[in-house]
Design a protein around this motif. Structure first.
Motif, short mmCIF file in Angstrom:
data_model
loop_
_atom_site.label_atom_id
_atom_site.label_comp_id
_atom_site.label_asym_id
_atom_site.label_seq_id
_atom_site.Cartn_x
_atom_site.Cartn_y
_atom_site.Cartn_z
N PRO A 1 0.82 -1.23 0.00
CA PRO A 1 0.00 0.00 0.00
C PRO A 1 0.85 1.27 0.00
O PRO A 1 0.53 2.23 -0.70
N LEU A 2 1.95 1.25 0.76
CA LEU A 2 2.84 2.41 0.79
C LEU A 2 3.47 2.64 -0.59
O LEU A 2 3.57 3.79 -1.04
N LEU A 3 3.85 1.57 -1.27
CA LEU A 3 4.42 1.71 -2.61
C LEU A 3 3.41 2.33 -3.57
O LEU A 3 3.76 3.14 -4.43
N GLY A 4 2.13 1.96 -3.40
CA GLY A 4 1.08 2.55 -4.23
C GLY A 4 0.97 4.05 -4.02
O GLY A 4 0.84 4.82 -4.97
N VAL A 5 1.06 4.47 -2.76
CA VAL A 5 0.98 5.90 -2.43
C VAL A 5 2.19 6.64 -2.97
O VAL A 5 2.06 7.71 -3.59
N LEU A 6 3.39 6.09 -2.76
CA LEU A 6 4.61 6.73 -3.24
C LEU A 6 4.62 6.81 -4.76
O LEU A 6 5.04 7.83 -5.33
N ALA B 1 -0.62 0.56 -10.83
CA ALA B 1 0.41 1.28 -11.60
C ALA B 1 0.04 1.31 -13.08
O ALA B 1 0.17 2.35 -13.74
N VAL B 2 -0.43 0.19 -13.61
CA VAL B 2 -0.84 0.12 -15.01
C VAL B 2 -2.00 1.07 -15.28
O VAL B 2 -1.99 1.86 -16.25
N LEU B 3 -3.01 1.02 -14.42
CA LEU B 3 -4.20 1.86 -14.61
C LEU B 3 -3.88 3.34 -14.44
O LEU B 3 -4.43 4.19 -15.14
N GLY C 1 8.86 1.04 -17.74
CA GLY C 1 9.95 0.50 -16.93
C GLY C 1 9.44 -0.06 -15.61
O GLY C 1 9.82 -1.16 -15.19
N THR C 2 8.58 0.72 -14.94
CA THR C 2 8.00 0.27 -13.66
C THR C 2 7.15 -0.97 -13.86
O THR C 2 7.22 -1.92 -13.07
N MET D 1 7.77 -4.57 -12.20
CA MET D 1 6.76 -5.19 -11.35
C MET D 1 6.36 -6.56 -11.88
O MET D 1 6.12 -7.49 -11.10
N ALA D 2 6.28 -6.71 -13.21
CA ALA D 2 5.96 -8.02 -13.78
C ALA D 2 7.05 -9.03 -13.42
O ALA D 2 6.76 -10.19 -13.07
#
Length: 201
Positions: A18-23, A142-144, A155-156, A160-161
């Motif tokens: 969740p923190l990675l999503g926010v960052l 991240a994709v959306l 790149g991200t 992630m994949a």
């Protein structure tokens, strides 16, 4: 190899996703959000999604409700998942309400739905990989987000994949999950984020 695969499970623990999503959101959004607001949101996210769950875990371990942080059995998953659903609800209502940052509001709604679905699986005596659930949820967000803001984050997404594959390999190597359990986690993480996308597109 043993050390690397074990390290992957620790480093990419579900608590940090969740923190990675926010960052990721704050690093990519074209919207102006004052830095003090960003810092406050990130700090609050760390407190509620990492520090608080860790404190709860140590409490549950002390009273012998769980054996390890990996929650290996369906029975010991039930209470932590209920508590986590409550914590995510707090994040939604107090840190990312719908009238502030709509993308992160629905990101955490998706996290909440995934947590509830994972709990339902435990009631059915079935495990879903929480590692895969958390990582795939962040991956789909991240994709959306790249589609929403029309930005290039290839790149991200590629990284992630790769990490999704590494996490799945790690969990299989450690005999923490079977192939179906990894697939359940993957789908439970991806589908809510994908379903909610239409509400913030």
């Amino acid at each position: 190899m043993n050390f690397i695969l074990k390290s992957i499970s620790y480093v990419f623990h579900p608590l940090i996703m969740p923190l990675l999503g926010v960052l990721f959101y704050f690093s990519k959004t074209p919207r102006f959000i004052p830095e003090p607001v960003q810092y406050a949101k990130v700090f609050s996210t760390v407190l509620l999604t990492i520090i608080l769950p860790l404190l709860v875990y140590f409490l549950l371990k002390t009273i012998k409700k769980v054996d390890s942080i990996y929650l290996k059995s369906t029975e010991e998953r039930k209470l932590p998942l209920v508590i986590n659903a409550f914590i995510i609800s707090l994040v939604i209502s107090k840190i990312f309400p719908a009238d502030e940052i709509i993308e992160l509001y629905f990101f955490f709604i998706g996290v909440l739905i995934s947590t509830i679905l994972c709990f339902i699986f435990t009631l059915l005596k079935t495990k879903a990989s929480i590692h895969m659930l958390a990582a795939s949820g962040f991956f789909m967000f991240a994709v959306l987000l790249s589609l929403h803001f029309k930005i290039n984050v290839n790149g991200t997404i590629a990284m992630m994949a790769f990490l999704l594959g590494a996490i799945a390999t790690s969990r299989l190597y450690l005999k923490a999950h079977t192939y179906p359990e990894l697939l359940y986690g993957l789908l439970i993480g991806i589908i809510p984020q994908l379903f909610l996308f239409r509400f913030w597109l």
